[in-house]
Design a protein around this motif. Structure first.
Motif: not given
Length: 153
Positions: A1-28
């Motif tokens: 259960m620990f691995w499922i929760i921790s991998s889910t948290v990591v996926a959520a963080c990656m999705a958040t980073v992806m949003i910011f990367v995508r927003l910055r990419a639109a400026k270049k």
């Protein structure tokens, strides 16, 4: 259960980073290199399959990649390019944020359902294939759209 929760948290963080990367990419300005490098870098994750714990059967490979391709449709629909000042830019989409978080929530639900019947290593392999299938298909569609627009310049 620990691995499922921790991998889910990591996926959520990656999705958040992806949003910011995508927003910055639109400026270049976009380029072929910027479109094809992310799936190329991600492909190195396939080395995980060298370890038996992550290996999945061919049926599971097909299922995961197919689901990834289906998920990519939402990303493809929200990725449009526009010409500004003789350069091609990725047009920012307000729906992209909602789609990315929607896909993340759907992925978490699938992980919780599948995680009870499939070993963690196999599930990790399947979700890598799902993500790779989604990103590869999405970027291929973006490349096609970019090259078509580039011909008009």
């Amino acid at each position: 259960m620990f691995w499922i929760i921790s991998s889910t948290v990591v996926a959520a963080c990656m999705a958040t980073v992806m949003i910011f990367v995508r927003l910055r990419a639109a400026k270049k300005p976009a380029s072929v290199k910027k479109i094809i490098l992310p799936p190329l870098f991600m492909s190195t994750g396939a080395f995980m399959f060298l370890f038996p714990v992550f290996r999945v059967g061919w049926g599971q490979v097909a299922e995961a990649v197919l689901v990834g391709v289906i998920f990519s449709i939402f990303l493809i629909r929200t990725s449009k390019f526009e010409v500004r000042e003789e350069n091609i830019y990725l047009k920012p989409s307000k729906a992209f944020v909602f789609i990315l978080f929607g896909l993340l929530i759907l992925r978490i639900i699938l992980k919780l359902i599948i995680g009870q019947t499939i070993a963690f290593g196999e599930m990790s392999g399947m979700f890598f294939l799902l993500a790779f299938g989604m990103i590869f298909t999405w970027r291929l569609a973006m490349l096609r759209q970019y090259l078509q627009l580039e011909k008009t310049l």
